[in-house]
Design an enzyme around this catalytic site. Structure first.
Site, PDB file in Angstrom:
ATOM      1  N   SER A   5       0.502  -1.245   0.180  1.00  0.00           N
ATOM      2  CA  SER A   5      -0.139   0.011  -0.057  1.00  0.00           C
ATOM      3  C   SER A   5       1.147   1.490  -0.174  1.00  0.00           C
ATOM      4  O   SER A   5       1.946   0.993   0.556  1.00  0.00           O
ATOM      5  CB  SER A   5      -0.584   0.317   1.767  1.00  0.00           C
ATOM      6  OG  SER A   5      -1.644   1.503   1.060  1.00  0.00           O
ATOM      7  N   TYR A  16      -2.108  -0.632   9.921  1.00  0.00           N
ATOM      8  CA  TYR A  16      -2.244  -0.310   8.485  1.00  0.00           C
ATOM      9  C   TYR A  16      -1.414  -0.777   7.700  1.00  0.00           C
ATOM     10  O   TYR A  16      -1.020  -1.849   6.854  1.00  0.00           O
ATOM     11  CB  TYR A  16      -4.073  -0.574   7.506  1.00  0.00           C
ATOM     12  CG  TYR A  16      -3.479   0.044   6.218  1.00  0.00           C
ATOM     13  CD1 TYR A  16      -4.089  -1.691   6.227  1.00  0.00           C
ATOM     14  CD2 TYR A  16      -3.920   0.712   5.210  1.00  0.00           C
ATOM     15  CE1 TYR A  16      -4.724  -2.285   4.739  1.00  0.00           C
ATOM     16  CE2 TYR A  16      -3.375  -0.223   3.735  1.00  0.00           C
ATOM     17  CZ  TYR A  16      -4.070  -0.856   4.218  1.00  0.00           C
ATOM     18  OH  TYR A  16      -3.658  -1.827   2.574  1.00  0.00           O
TER      19      TYR A  16
END
Length: 334
Positions: free
Chosen positions: A127, A152
């Site tokens: 990501s 995350y």
């Protein structure tokens, strides 16, 4: 090829599975259909795939090691694309253990299954959030990513480190893909493009964080899928060149990391304007402070992707948003 796609009911996973099927690959989709967002949307994505020749589906969690091992043993994948994960930056502040379960425990299960099955290539979703507190733009895979600002993001960086270990120890070819703000038809309802569309369609005010001073490298779904396919078809190889260890994106092991983004950041307020133009209405903006775990700007340097695959995303935001809004109106009947 036989390709196992985890997260196949997800936004990127469903588009990727369809693309692989269309080119003649045999695909096994694997997904737990969790309720992080509306499972009906996930089931509707799958309905577009299940009737297709060459697609099968397993409903199970990555954390269920026995189920995952059975899927590998039955299907015998040649290549694997791991897109399943607990997504979302802000949700990681509310339910951090879900990220450990899916993104860490689940990922080690994938790595072990790939090792045991002698998989030719594992491509996995990282990501853009791994860049965290980094303020040097554009974000390059050559930059260090040592300061994540959400759990995350930390789990995604951990995935890259775990993958490198398996590439080094077991010669498992792995490629990590850092996606940048993906949008388009069948998108995720928890992401800002979808949230904005929902409010504009209803004529409701929009919450705009950081007082609208965000910019994002919005990347259309077809561009993301093309990048995944290009990298899937090019397994990295081990190379006896110590200079490769100077970059966090390369290694002497069969390991690579790439950004996939449009390389054209767009101010959030401009993105909202394009949505409004496509819907044919204006709405009120509520300007709010930046949220915890968020970053002001994202901007992808895609030179490594272009160099190694002869590809870089190219869909203008105006074109991509128009396609997204067309799908949204049709799907929701607005």
């Amino acid at each position: 090829m036989r390709v196992l796609v985890t997260g196949a009911a997800g936004f990127i996973g469903a588009h990727l599975a369809r693309r692989l099927i269309e080119r003649g690959d045999e695909v096994l989709g694997y997904d737990d259909l969790n309720p992080y967002y509306d499972p009906q949307l996930k089931r509707d994505r799958l309905e577009k795939l299940v009737p297709a020749d060459g697609f099968r589906f397993v409903h199970a969690r990555l954390e269920d090691r026995d189920a995952l091992d059975r899927a590998f043993a039955d299907f015998r994948p040649q290549r694997v694309v791991n897109l399943a994960a607990q997504a979302g930056v802000r949700y990681s502040l509310e339910n951090p253990r879900a990220y450990v379960d899916s993104n860490l425990v689940g990922f080690i299960n994938v790595l072990e299954a790939c090792r045991a099955s002698a998989v030719e290539h594992l491509v996995y979703a990282s990501s853009s959030s791994v860049y965290g507190a980094n303020r040097e733009l554009p974000f390059s895979v050559e930059h260090p990513v040592d300061h994540p600002v959400s759990l995350y993001a930390a789990t995604k960086k951990a995935n890259e480190l775990m993958a490198h270990t398996y590439s080094h120890l077991y010669a498992l070819p792995t490629t990590g893909l850092r996606f940048f703000t993906v949008y388009g038809p069948w998108g995720r309802p928890d992401m800002s493009p979808f949230l904005f569309a929902k409010r504009i369609a209803a004529g409701e005010p929009i919450d705009v964080f950081n007082h609208g001073r965000h910019s994002r490298d919005f990347t259309y779904i077809d561009d993301i899928v093309e990048g995944v396919v290009r990298t899937l078809d090019r397994p990295p190889t081990a190379q006896d060149d110590p200079a490769l260890l100077a970059s966090p994106a390369t290694s002497t092991a069969p390991y690579r990391v790439y950004n996939i983004g449009s390389h054209r950041p767009v101010e959030l307020l401009r993105y909202i304007e394009v949505l409004e133009e496509c819907f044919g209405r204006r709405v009120q903006r509520r300007l709010l402070p930046m949220q915890p775990g968020d970053v002001p700007d994202t901007y992808a340097d895609v030179e490594a992707l272009r160099r190694d695959t002869s590809y870089a995303p190219s869909t203008p935001v105006e074109e991509g948003v128009a396609k997204f809004v067309g799908w949204y109106r049709d799907y929701y009947g607005v």
